[in-house]
Scaffold this motif. Structure first.
Motif: not given
Length: 272
Positions: A213-222
Motif C-alpha cells: 500500500g501507499e505510505f504517509v510519513i509524518v516527521i517531528e520537526g527538527a
C-alpha cells in the motif's frame, strides 16, 4: 459553474459524499488520471457520465480543448485516482488558466491521505509542511531529505512501498531519536498507523509493518538549533548549510536567531 474539482474516496467507497455523486452525474464530462480506475468508481455509484483522460502526459494538449468546451457551455468534473485532485496530481495549471480567463469553478471536498495521517500521528499538527513525494533518486533525493530533517515544523510526505525502508533508514541515519509516524492503507481494511523513534521504526518495518500500500510519513520537526553566537555570522550560516539547509533559509535562520535584519545578514554573507 464550468469546472467542479471533485474529491473522491482514498480507499473506502463509503466515504463518497452525496454531493460528489450528484456532481459526477450532472456534469458533461469527468476528467480523470486513469479512466480504468475512475470507471470502477462510477460503475459502483451508477454514474454514466463520459470519462476523458487528463494526466501529466497529456494535460497541455487537452487543456485548450477543455477551455474551449467550457466557453461553449460544457461542464466538467476533475477527479484524481483517489482523494483530493490537484494535491500531488495534475490540475493546478488548469485552475490557474481559468482564473486568468475569469472562468468559474468550485471545489467539492473529500479526505486526503496526508491530513488523516497527520491527525493519527500523535505528532504536533498545529503547524506543518506538506512535501509530497521525494525526488526519485540521486543527489536531489538526499538533499531534499536533509532539508526536511532540518525543517523546524512537522513534515508530511508520501512514499511508495518499495522505498519506505530506504527512506526511514535515511531518516534514522540523520537523527535516530526523531519521532516518526508511518501510516498505510488509510480508510481500508488493513489501515495501520505506527509511531516510534526512527531507529525503532526501521526495526518495525522489518517485522511489524507489511510493505504494502501507499505510505504517509509524518516527521517531528527538527529540535531548536543551539545558539552558536560565539562564531562569526558567516561561519554560522556555513554551519547550517553543511547540515543540509538551503542558503536562503540559513540566512533567514541566522538573522532570526541573532535578532538581526535579514538584509544585513544577506549583504554580509554575500560580501565574501
Amino acid at each position: 459553474m464550468h469546472l467542479y474539482v471533485t474529491g473522491t474516496p482514498i480507499g473506502n467507497l463509503d466515504d463518497m459524499t452525496f454531493r460528489a455523486i450528484e456532481t459526477l452525474k450532472n456534469v458533461d464530462t469527468i476528467l480523470c488520471e486513469d479512466t480504468r480506475t475512475t470507471r470502477k468508481l462510477t460503475n459502483h455509484f451508477d454514474i454514466g457520465t463520459p470519462l476523458r483522460s487528463y494526466h501529466d502526459f497529456n494535460k497541455e494538449e487537452v487543456e485548450d480543448f477543455i477551455i474551449e468546451e467550457m466557453k461553449n457551455g460544457k461542464t466538467f468534473a476533475l477527479v484524481s485516482d483517489a482523494g483530493m485532485p490537484v494535491v500531488s496530481d495534475p490540475g493546478f495549471e488548469l485552475i490557474e488558466r481559468m482564473q486568468r480567463e475569469h472562468m468559474d469553478y468550485v471545489v467539492i471536498p473529500s479526505a486526503s491521505a496526508f491530513t488523516m495521517a497527520l491527525v493519527a500521528s500523535g505528532i504536533p499538527s498545529y503547524e506543518f509542511t506538506y512535501f509530497g513525494f521525494l525526488p526519485k533518486t540521486g543527489r536531489k533525493r538526499k538533499d531534499k531529505l536533509k532539508e526536511i530533517m532540518n525543517h523546524p515544523l512537522t513534515s508530511v510526505l508520501y512514499e511508495s512501498p518499495h522505498k519506505i525502508k530506504e527512506t526511514i533508514t535515511s531518516i534514522r541515519d540523520i537523527d535516530p531519536d526523531r519521532n516518526v509516524s508511518v501510516s498505510r492503507e488509510i480508510t481500508k481494511k488493513f489501515e495501520q498507523h505506527e509511531r516510534a523513534a526512527a531507529v525503532e521504526m526501521t526495526e518495525m518495518l522489518e517485522k511489524e509493518i507489511p510493505l504494502k500500500g501507499e505510505f504517509v510519513i509524518v516527521i517531528e520537526g527538527a529540535p531548536e538549533i543551539e545558539e552558536t553566537f560565539d562564531m562569526p555570522v558567516n561561519a554560522h550560516i556555513e554551519q547550517l548549510i553543511e547540515e543540509g539547509m538551503k542558503t536562503k533559509q540559513a540566512i533567514k535562520t541566522v538573522a532570526d536567531l541573532r535578532s538581526l535584519r535579514k538584509q544585513d545578514v544577506y549583504d554580509e554573507y554575500h560580501k565574501k
